[in-house]
Design an enzyme around this catalytic site. Structure first.
Site, PDB file in Angstrom:
ATOM      1  N   TYR A   1      -1.335  -3.338  -6.916  1.00 34.09           N
ATOM      2  CA  TYR A   1      -1.046  -4.228  -5.778  1.00 34.09           C
ATOM      3  C   TYR A   1      -2.055  -4.124  -4.638  1.00 34.09           C
ATOM      4  O   TYR A   1      -2.408  -3.026  -4.200  1.00 34.09           O
ATOM      5  CB  TYR A   1       0.353  -3.928  -5.209  1.00 34.09           C
ATOM      6  CG  TYR A   1       0.969  -5.096  -4.464  1.00 34.09           C
ATOM      7  CD1 TYR A   1       1.749  -6.031  -5.137  1.00 34.09           C
ATOM      8  CD2 TYR A   1       0.744  -5.287  -3.111  1.00 34.09           C
ATOM      9  CE1 TYR A   1       2.297  -7.116  -4.474  1.00 34.09           C
ATOM     10  CE2 TYR A   1       1.285  -6.373  -2.431  1.00 34.09           C
ATOM     11  CZ  TYR A   1       2.068  -7.283  -3.118  1.00 34.09           C
ATOM     12  OH  TYR A   1       2.618  -8.365  -2.464  1.00 34.09           O
TER      13      TYR A   1
ATOM     14  N   LYS B   1      -9.549  -2.472   1.525  1.00 30.64           N
ATOM     15  CA  LYS B   1      -9.333  -1.334   2.419  1.00 30.64           C
ATOM     16  C   LYS B   1     -10.128  -0.101   1.970  1.00 30.64           C
ATOM     17  O   LYS B   1     -10.685   0.622   2.790  1.00 30.64           O
ATOM     18  CB  LYS B   1      -7.838  -1.016   2.536  1.00 30.64           C
ATOM     19  CG  LYS B   1      -7.009  -2.167   3.116  1.00 30.64           C
ATOM     20  CD  LYS B   1      -7.583  -2.649   4.419  1.00 30.64           C
ATOM     21  CE  LYS B   1      -7.123  -3.988   4.908  1.00 30.64           C
ATOM     22  NZ  LYS B   1      -5.788  -4.248   5.292  1.00 30.64           N
TER      23      LYS B   1
ATOM     24  N   HIS C   1     -10.815  -2.860  11.227  1.00 32.96           N
ATOM     25  CA  HIS C   1      -9.695  -3.686  10.726  1.00 32.96           C
ATOM     26  C   HIS C   1      -9.492  -4.845  11.704  1.00 32.96           C
ATOM     27  O   HIS C   1      -8.519  -4.879  12.450  1.00 32.96           O
ATOM     28  CB  HIS C   1      -8.443  -2.804  10.646  1.00 32.96           C
ATOM     29  CG  HIS C   1      -7.303  -3.393   9.889  1.00 32.96           C
ATOM     30  ND1 HIS C   1      -6.005  -2.971  10.061  1.00 32.96           N
ATOM     31  CD2 HIS C   1      -7.245  -4.358   8.940  1.00 32.96           C
ATOM     32  CE1 HIS C   1      -5.198  -3.648   9.259  1.00 32.96           C
ATOM     33  NE2 HIS C   1      -5.917  -4.498   8.572  1.00 32.96           N
TER      34      HIS C   1
ATOM     35  N   ARG D   1       0.825  -1.200   0.000  1.00 31.98           N
ATOM     36  CA  ARG D   1       0.000   0.000   0.000  1.00 31.98           C
ATOM     37  C   ARG D   1       0.867   1.261   0.000  1.00 31.98           C
ATOM     38  O   ARG D   1       1.979   1.251   0.518  1.00 31.98           O
ATOM     39  CB  ARG D   1      -0.916   0.029   1.233  1.00 31.98           C
ATOM     40  CG  ARG D   1      -2.116  -0.918   1.134  1.00 31.98           C
ATOM     41  CD  ARG D   1      -3.047  -0.783   2.326  1.00 31.98           C
ATOM     42  NE  ARG D   1      -2.424  -1.256   3.541  1.00 31.98           N
ATOM     43  CZ  ARG D   1      -1.856  -0.509   4.452  1.00 31.98           C
ATOM     44  NH1 ARG D   1      -1.875   0.808   4.345  1.00 31.98           N
ATOM     45  NH2 ARG D   1      -1.298  -1.036   5.512  1.00 31.98           N
TER      46      ARG D   1
ATOM     47  N   ARG E   1       2.554 -12.062  -0.749  1.00 36.11           N
ATOM     48  CA  ARG E   1       1.246 -12.458  -0.229  1.00 36.11           C
ATOM     49  C   ARG E   1       0.678 -13.662  -0.971  1.00 36.11           C
ATOM     50  O   ARG E   1       1.060 -13.949  -2.098  1.00 36.11           O
ATOM     51  CB  ARG E   1       0.259 -11.287  -0.386  1.00 36.11           C
ATOM     52  CG  ARG E   1       0.656 -10.012   0.345  1.00 36.11           C
ATOM     53  CD  ARG E   1      -0.260  -9.710   1.471  1.00 36.11           C
ATOM     54  NE  ARG E   1       0.203  -8.617   2.316  1.00 36.11           N
ATOM     55  CZ  ARG E   1      -0.383  -8.303   3.471  1.00 36.11           C
ATOM     56  NH1 ARG E   1      -1.429  -8.971   3.889  1.00 36.11           N
ATOM     57  NH2 ARG E   1       0.079  -7.320   4.211  1.00 36.11           N
TER      58      ARG E   1
ATOM     59  N   ASP F   1      -9.370 -10.162   8.445  1.00 37.29           N
ATOM     60  CA  ASP F   1      -8.878  -8.791   8.236  1.00 37.29           C
ATOM     61  C   ASP F   1      -9.905  -7.705   8.546  1.00 37.29           C
ATOM     62  O   ASP F   1      -9.537  -6.659   9.050  1.00 37.29           O
ATOM     63  CB  ASP F   1      -8.400  -8.642   6.788  1.00 37.29           C
ATOM     64  CG  ASP F   1      -7.448  -7.462   6.589  1.00 37.29           C
ATOM     65  OD1 ASP F   1      -6.471  -7.360   7.347  1.00 37.29           O
ATOM     66  OD2 ASP F   1      -7.684  -6.650   5.677  1.00 37.29           O
TER      67      ASP F   1
ATOM     68  N   CYS G   1       0.617  -7.728  11.727  1.00 36.64           N
ATOM     69  CA  CYS G   1       0.839  -7.879  13.163  1.00 36.64           C
ATOM     70  C   CYS G   1       0.074  -9.061  13.754  1.00 36.64           C
ATOM     71  O   CYS G   1      -0.104  -9.146  14.963  1.00 36.64           O
ATOM     72  CB  CYS G   1       0.476  -6.593  13.892  1.00 36.64           C
ATOM     73  SG  CYS G   1       1.638  -5.264  13.527  1.00 36.64           S
TER      74      CYS G   1
ATOM     75  N   SER H   1      -1.426  -3.798  10.246  1.00 39.95           N
ATOM     76  CA  SER H   1      -1.019  -4.646   9.124  1.00 39.95           C
ATOM     77  C   SER H   1       0.229  -5.455   9.485  1.00 39.95           C
ATOM     78  O   SER H   1       1.169  -4.929  10.071  1.00 39.95           O
ATOM     79  CB  SER H   1      -0.737  -3.769   7.908  1.00 39.95           C
ATOM     80  OG  SER H   1      -1.899  -3.027   7.602  1.00 39.95           O
TER      81      SER H   1
END
Ligand code: GTP
Ligand code: SPV
Ligand code: MN
Length: 653
Positions: free
Chosen positions: A218, A227, A247, A76, A406, A294, A271, A269
């Site tokens: 991406y 998001k 989130h 991001r 990812r 998420d 974590c 993110s």
């Protein structure tokens, strides 16, 4: 050049909107995504032919593909993400802002002719199970087939959505282009995008409920349901309509007594949301199931409880670190129908990444498309040249799989998926699941205890607002590893002013039909380190020990140590059953428990000062880039300032 014909849609709003963007973007062709498996695989195979996908071994990884992104396009881009509300102060101090009219003019210019030589795909998608009362609908226009196949996995796409929209159903319009038109006869590249960061735009217009994204292909920059929609646009909708878009992962936990609990957790993110969402509990008799990894949408019920659905349909998970030891269920989720991005390709058509717990192949191809080789003194590492040592590779800062590489895996692959909860059902009704506990957390090498229970809803909101974490590779940043404040793990995702967001959290209690039924709030930290940099807590499956304590607190079965910062467990109340993993990294070392569960008073005084400074920074500041303070409202709520002052006073005593 003549524009191609806009396809027919039963819904007039859809037709008018697609027609408008057809005229601006000038694609060579328009394809409306049907959402079938055949269509999905045909697009993947088309990308293989064009050199944009590598097909993985169909026996080892059926229907799986690998993509490698451009070096400018690996995560991001927060610096290029904008909240374009009419008034600057409605974007607030955490967001970049531009006047919506100006931004639309600027971006329309960029979009003009941007799809020349490319296909425009029309992707109808649902965020949530189609027909569920909490679900919302969107349509993404994109010139990226990579986005199409990822959206197919991450959301519910296709004809069923158009059918559900009917003749005049509403949708969130999402326009996306990689920003790389092709001239007649020009050959495409493997990963088209706007190569300069300053040419990328990730723009939300919260008042119009529109998303405009340009220049990146991406993740959260381009898969606009995630998001941009499910957090930035939805958080604003949620504030206006009295619900929450967070989130957060959602999980179902079943105790040995067969009592069910539903837990959400907001961690920044990279974590640990995906890991906690599908964790294998170490504690005997406890069962954990996944609803989402998420994002959670939560609505208050008539009984005062908060009910949650996962608006997504798949997992866009961090690859490095995902192993059979840490997260076997994630690895199983990647066995078929998965797209891998920026991981290593092995000679036998499989994939590999750092800390996968699998020995590296002798040689492979790294995320940049260069050859890489097994490390001379560590079979679990790879380097850019044959025979390099672990130390040499580390000093170069080389990784073979990008740190933010990812996997895009269908949720239905997850062996521990809570199917009913995932489908938005509870006791057979489409309400979503009632939440018993909400967790906040982050990567904190010091100060923050293993788990801390809020004394009240307001205290919990304070703990969430005070969250901080080390910045991870999930964002392109020069601050990776530094602790930054990340309230509620939402810093990059607020669709409006953070002060109003805090107020909205407080309102959830004031407007609840029965505030005593709201979930209890906890702050956790799996990432405390010793002076020599070792994790003090094994994390992963051992986190079930903390979840058990939380359940016992909910049941009123265990006392807590009431401290100035909140209620901490007594070390004896952390269940250490089954603490005999042969690998010491996966064993709780009881000698650290006391440190993990004691208030570090000096550390907390600094913590409180930093939180206070973040509040001062948020107060009445119109946007991230402005330096004038407004005289109007949009201040950190007094109730949170009060908790800050109370905690501070108690720490002084
Ligand atoms: P986003 O998808 O970016 O929102 O990230 P996420 O919050 O889902 O993070 P994820 O679960 O993918 O974890 C990211 C990294 O943290 C991985 O490398 C994990 O191995 C590591 N991690 C997750 N849980 C733990 C834990 O309990 N302890 C430790 N030490 N590491 C963890
Ligand atoms: C995150 O960064 O929190 C993610 C990955 O979940 S992305 O979809 O790129 O936002
Ligand atoms: Mn995330």
């Amino acid at each position: 050049m003549a524009t191609v014909k806009t396809p027919k849609f039963a819904n007039g709003k859809v037709f008018a909107w697609v027609d408008k963007w057809n005229r601006i973007c000038k694609p060579e062709k328009i394809v409306v995504v049907k959402g079938t498996k055949e269509e999905h695989l045909a697009i993947c195979e088309m990308m293989v032919k064009k050199g944009q996908f590598i097909k993985l071994d169909p026996k080892k990884r059926p229907d799986c593909y690998l993509a490698r992104s451009h070096e400018s396009d690996v995560a991001r881009v927060e610096g290029r993400t904008f909240i374009c509300s009419k008034n600057e102060i409605d974007a607030g101090p955490t967001n970049h802002w531009m006047d919506p009219v100006e931004m639309k003019a600027k971006m329309t210019k960029a979009y003009t002719g941007c799809m020349k030589g490319r296909t425009m795909y029309v992707i109808p998608f649902a965020m949530g199970p189609i027909g569920n009362p909490i679900t919302q609908y969107g349509i993404e226009l994109t010139d990226s087939p990579y986005v199409v196949v990822n959206m197919n996995i991450m959301t519910r796409t296709g004809s069923d959505v158009l059918k559900h929209l009917g003749k005049d159903g509403s949708f969130v319009p999402c326009i996306h282009s990689v920003g790389a038109p092709l001239k007649k006869g020009q050959k495409d590249v493997a990963w088209p995008c706007a190569k300069r960061i300053e040419d990328k735009y990730i723009t939300q217009f919260p008042e119009d409920g529109e998303i405009w994204s340009f220049g990146s292909g991406y993740g959260g920059n381009a898969l606009l349901g995630k998001k941009c929609f499910a957090l930035r646009i939805a958080s604003k909708l949620a504030k206006d309509q009295g619900w929450m878009a967070e989130h957060m992962l959602i999980l179902t936990l079943t105790s040995p007594e067969k009592k069910q609990y539903h837990v959400t957790a907001a961690f920044p993110s990279a974590c640990g949301k995906t890991n906690l969402a599908m964790m294998l509990p170490k504690l005997p008799g406890w069962k954990l199931q996944t609803i989402g990894d998420d994002i959670a949408w939560l609505k208050p019920g008539a009984d005062g409880r908060l009910y949650a659905i996962n608006p997504e349909n798949g997992f866009f998970g961090v690859a490095p670190g995902t192993s059979n030891d840490s997260n076997p269920n994630a690895l199983k989720s990647c066995k078929k129908g998965t797209i891998f991005t920026n991981v290593v390709l092995t000679p036998d058509g499989d994939i590999w990444w750092e800390d996968m717990g699998i020995k590296a192949p002798k040689e492979g191809v790294d995320w940049k498309g260069n050859k890489c080789y097994v490390c001379a003194d560590d079979p679990y590492r790879m380097g850019p040249k044959p025979g390099m040592t672990k130390k040499e590779i580390k000093e170069m800062g080389y990784v073979a799989a990008h740190k933010n590489s990812r996997f895009t895996a269908p949720a239905e692959n997850c062996p521990v998926l809570d199917k009913a909860g995932f489908n938005g059902l509870y006791n057979g009704k489409p309400t979503g699941v009632p939440i018993d506990a909400m967790l906040f957390g982050g990567r904190r090498p010091s100060t923050i205890p293993l788990v801390n229970e809020a004394k009240s809803w307001t205290h919990g909101v304070f703990l969430g607002s005070a969250a901080g974490s080390e910045v991870t590779a999930a964002v392109i940043s020069d601050q990776i590893g530094q602790v930054r404040r990340d309230p509620m793990a939402m810093l990059p995702f607020f669709g409006y002013n953070v002060c109003d967001y805090f107020q909205h959290w407080l309102e959830m209690e004031r407007t609840s039909a029965d505030a005593s039924k709201l979930p209890r709030i906890y702050f956790v930290n799996w990432f405390r380190k010793t002076a020599d940099g070792k994790f003090m807590w094994p994390g992963f499956g051992d986190n079930s020990r903390v979840l058990k304590w939380i359940c016992q607190r909910i049941e009123g079965k265990v006392k807590a140590n009431e401290t100035p910062i909140g209620n901490l467990p007594f070390p004896k109340d952390i269940d250490l059953a089954n603490n005999d993993d042969p690998n010491p990294n996966f064993r709780v070392d009881p000698k650290y428990l006391k440190d993990l569960l004691t208030v570090d008073v000096e550390g907390w005084k600094k913590e409180i000062a930093t939180v206070g400074a973040s509040y001062d920074e948020y107060d009445a500041k119109p946007s991230k880039d402005s330096n004038v303070r407004s005289t109007t409202a949009h201040r950190v709520p007094k109730a949170l300032r009060q908790v800050l002052a109370d905690v501070s006073a108690k720490l002084e005593n």
